[in-house]
Design a protein around this motif. Structure first.
Motif, short mmCIF file in Angstrom:
data_model
loop_
_atom_site.label_atom_id
_atom_site.label_comp_id
_atom_site.label_asym_id
_atom_site.label_seq_id
_atom_site.Cartn_x
_atom_site.Cartn_y
_atom_site.Cartn_z
N GLY A 1 0.80 -1.23 0.00
CA GLY A 1 0.00 0.00 0.00
C GLY A 1 0.83 1.27 0.00
N ALA A 2 2.08 1.19 0.48
CA ALA A 2 2.94 2.36 0.48
C ALA A 2 3.33 2.70 -0.96
CB ALA A 2 4.20 2.09 1.31
N GLU A 3 3.09 3.93 -1.37
CA GLU A 3 3.26 4.32 -2.77
C GLU A 3 4.66 4.02 -3.29
OE1 GLU A 3 2.11 5.38 -6.38
OE2 GLU A 3 0.76 5.39 -4.65
N GLY A 4 5.68 4.35 -2.49
CA GLY A 4 7.06 4.13 -2.93
C GLY A 4 7.38 2.66 -3.12
N LYS A 5 6.96 1.83 -2.14
CA LYS A 5 7.23 0.39 -2.23
C LYS A 5 6.48 -0.22 -3.41
CE LYS A 5 8.27 -0.54 2.64
NZ LYS A 5 7.86 -1.29 3.85
N ARG A 6 5.22 0.23 -3.62
CA ARG A 6 4.45 -0.32 -4.73
C ARG A 6 5.12 0.02 -6.06
NH1 ARG A 6 -0.38 1.34 -3.48
NH2 ARG A 6 -0.46 3.22 -4.77
N ALA A 7 5.64 1.24 -6.18
CA ALA A 7 6.33 1.63 -7.42
C ALA A 7 7.56 0.76 -7.65
CB ALA A 7 6.73 3.10 -7.35
N ILE B 1 -2.47 -0.94 -10.70
CA ILE B 1 -1.41 -1.53 -11.50
C ILE B 1 -0.85 -0.47 -12.45
CG2 ILE B 1 -0.82 -3.36 -13.13
CD1 ILE B 1 -3.20 -4.94 -12.03
N SER B 2 0.45 -0.35 -12.53
CA SER B 2 1.06 0.71 -13.33
C SER B 2 0.71 0.54 -14.81
CB SER B 2 2.58 0.71 -13.16
OG SER B 2 3.16 -0.40 -13.80
N THR B 3 0.61 1.66 -15.50
CA THR B 3 0.26 1.65 -16.93
C THR B 3 1.31 0.92 -17.75
OG1 THR B 3 -0.83 3.78 -16.63
CG2 THR B 3 -0.36 3.12 -18.87
N ALA B 4 2.58 1.13 -17.42
CA ALA B 4 3.67 0.48 -18.16
C ALA B 4 3.57 -1.04 -18.04
CB ALA B 4 5.01 0.96 -17.64
#
Length: 354
Positions: free
Chosen positions: A197-203, A247-250
């Motif tokens: 859930g943490a934005e940085g970790k998810r990225a 889920i990221s677009t890339a």
């Protein structure tokens, strides 16, 4: 450590290396590591480096380098396996059979079989995404393993912890190859949308998955612990998600999205009667002759508390009924149970379902 014991440990490492099918340059690297430890132990009888080298050699030699199973691309067999495991979901099965057909045509022509697309199964919980992935592995004659992306706390769980760290070990991808003992298993990346859930970790996790799943990169995947290119191009990756929002677009751009739609009540009745009931009967130790369900009771079992998209609750309802029936038979209160709309509430009331 006594010198005799140290020599035994060195011999153990050398035997692991000799039995493995490592790439030649990696083998030479490990030979140098073992020789360095051997020289130190001959001088002092002990090397602090030994434990790190032993751990690394044990992990690396467990990777099934060069081990591949031959795919079974028989469409009739694939359709049979998919139908045995799932009722309905015809559009999903058709898409899968289409891809297998392309692979089969290439095989018949003696051409290189193209890389399978990376499927992303999207749908609500309990509608067969995971079991469909297992059926695909069975149809292809490949081993199956699952990695829960939603349970990953950091990207190191995927990519491994470097050898220089105290808790160094390979990541989940390398462990999946080791567990399946082949380089072309079916790996299910479950709950892709529930990555940290943490934005940085998810990225970070999405970036690592991009490398793992991208055909232009995954032929030379480098785990941080193994620190050597590992070919993942023959692995069939299947992902699942409930939604696409996180889920990221890339990453989405590299996935073949297949949507799983909710079951109708009529489909659930067939699934409950023909698929779930025989399985649960076996688990409960009951013979089919000991219990009977009237036709009109299934509508109540399927929808006791309103609408439910999947079939997990349906399986729990049937389990509750069979447990109660087993108790009645074991205590001698009945020899055969007939479940009807009139008495069904007596069988699942105690579980809180109705």
């Amino acid at each position: 450590m006594p010198k005799d014991q140290a020599n035994e440990e060195i011999t153990y490492l050398e035997s692991l290396l000799s039995k493995s099918n490592l790439p030649q340059d990696l083998r030479m690297t490990i030979e140098r590591m073992i020789n360095r430890v051997k020289r130190v132990t001959q001088l002092s009888g002990f090397s602090q480096e030994y434990e790190h080298v032993r751990k690394f050699v044990e992990w690396v030699t467990q990777i099934p380098w060069g081990v591949y199973t031959k795919d079974n691309l028989d469409l009739e067999n694939a359709k049979k396996v998919l139908d045995e495991g799932h009722y309905g979901l015809d559009s999903v099965k058709e898409r899968i059979l289409e891809y297998l057909s392309v692979m089969r045509l290439k095989q018949l022509k003696g051409e290189e079989i193209p890389r399978a697309p990376i499927f992303l199964f999207v749908g609500l919980q309990g509608i067969g995404k995971t079991t469909m992935a297992k059926s695909i592995a069975k149809a292809l004659n490949r081993q199956f393993t699952r990695i829960s992306v939603g349970a990953l706390g950091s990207v190191t769980e995927l990519r491994g912890v470097p050898k220089t760290e105290p808790d160094a070990e390979p990541g989940q991808i390398i462990k999946a190859l080791i567990n399946t003992k082949q380089m072309n298993p079916v790996i299910l990346l479950d709950e892709l949308d529930k990555a940290s859930g943490a934005e940085g970790k998810r990225a970070d996790i999405m970036a690592a998955l991009l490398e793992i799943l991208d055909p232009e990169q995954n032929y030379a995947f480098r785990d941080h612990y193994i620190d050597y290119p590992v070919d993942l191009s023959k692995v069939l990756f299947i992902c699942t998600a409930n939604t696409l929002g996180t889920i990221s677009t890339a990453l989405l751009d590299r996935l073949e999205v297949i949507r799983f739609y909710s079951y109708t009540d009529e489909e659930k009745i067939v699934i409950g009667r023909n698929y779930i009931l025989p399985k649960v009967l076996k688990r409960a130790g009951l013979d089919p002759s000991q219990i009977e369900f009237s036709q009109d009771v299934w509508q109540i079992i399927v929808r006791p508390l309103g609408y439910d998209a999947g079939v997990r609750q349906l399986e729990r309802n049937i389990e509750s009924i069979l447990r109660k029936a087993a108790k009645l038979i074991v205590t001698g209160k009945s020899q055969k149970i007939v479940i009807t709309p009139e008495n069904v509430r007596n069988f699942i009331q105690e579980s809180g379902v109705i």
